[in-house]
Scaffold this active site. Sequence first.
Site: not given
Length: 395
Positions: A161, A289, A323
């Site tokens: 990520c 995040h 995401h």
Amino acid sequence: MQPLAVSAYTATSALGHGLESHVAALSATRGGLRPNDFSSAPLACWIGRVEGVEDAALPAAHAVWECRNNRLAWLGLRQDGFLERALDIRQRYGAARVALVLGTSTASIGATEEAYRRLDDDGHMPPDLRRPLIHAPHSLAGFVAEALGLEGPCLTVSTACSSSAKVFASAERLIRLGLVDAAVVGGVDTLCDSVLFGFNALELVSPDPCRPFDQARRGISIGEAAGFALLERTGMAPHAPRLLGYGESSDAHHMSTPHPEGLGAELALRDALARANLHADQVDYINLHGTASLKNDEVEAALVTRSFPTTTRASSTKGFTGHTLGAAGILEAAFALQAIEHGLVPANLGCTTPDAACGPQFAWEVEQRSVDVAVSNSFGFGGNNACLVFGRAPA
């Protein structure tokens, strides 16, 4: 470090094509998640799917790179005049003096999945998918380098990520060392069965739209996105926003769970602020995040609460886009840059009852306020952490 100019940037996600659609959605607190209509088998969840990817055919000259991930890359390159700006940069510096650094977590694995689903009786891939270039992690960067005609260093960063956040750090080092004069950075990840069913197997996918930092959060919603930015020395773009600093760390605490005290994340944050020569109280906005997984949000909320004053605003935008995995870093860097450009602090969409670890820094509703310095957090699996610091150009 010496700041670098972000002389152009663009984003394409479930919120739309190009920056204008993203600003409009963030301003109106309008999310882009929808019930899953992508996977090859039923999976009850919500996704952030980009409209128009299936229609974004590659130019005939680049047909060997044909796959869904590269179609999204091509769609993204053509927003906000970015393709023309990148070609101008190539003309100005020379093809060999422009680096290309792109992040992705799955590259074109969706095409490989399709090939395996269509094996013939002898176990061979179908003829239309016997193209080795798309069955490799470097497929994205290889295609973009060819499409832009770039001949400088060409790197693929795949650190889960944090992939397309770390590209900024790699590009800064290449420019600082004199290996190149400018860099195209970015990242692309598309939806595919590997991520949908893989994250579901880890019990990390929420059956409902994700709810970052909510007490009742149940996991992530997976999205897809493409984003790109141009980095060059500030003298060439004196009025452009700046990359002021970056920080990286690898805590390697666990394959999929962050360090319980957020030590790796804190190291990356401290490194970024130190490199930018800033203190925490000089940060106006943090794009978190904030995946809506149980542990990530708990650890990140505690980090923000103990590290920043109440005047700093913080929110996760994953409730808008999902995401986007290896593209999350570049997409959320674009959100941080938009916060500076438009004085826009996005809402923390999806949260109705904040987690107890959240402090007064959290912006639950959209806010209009001046943002001169913005931080973007990207914390990947295995403790691959990156923080970016962006700032307004000096008056």
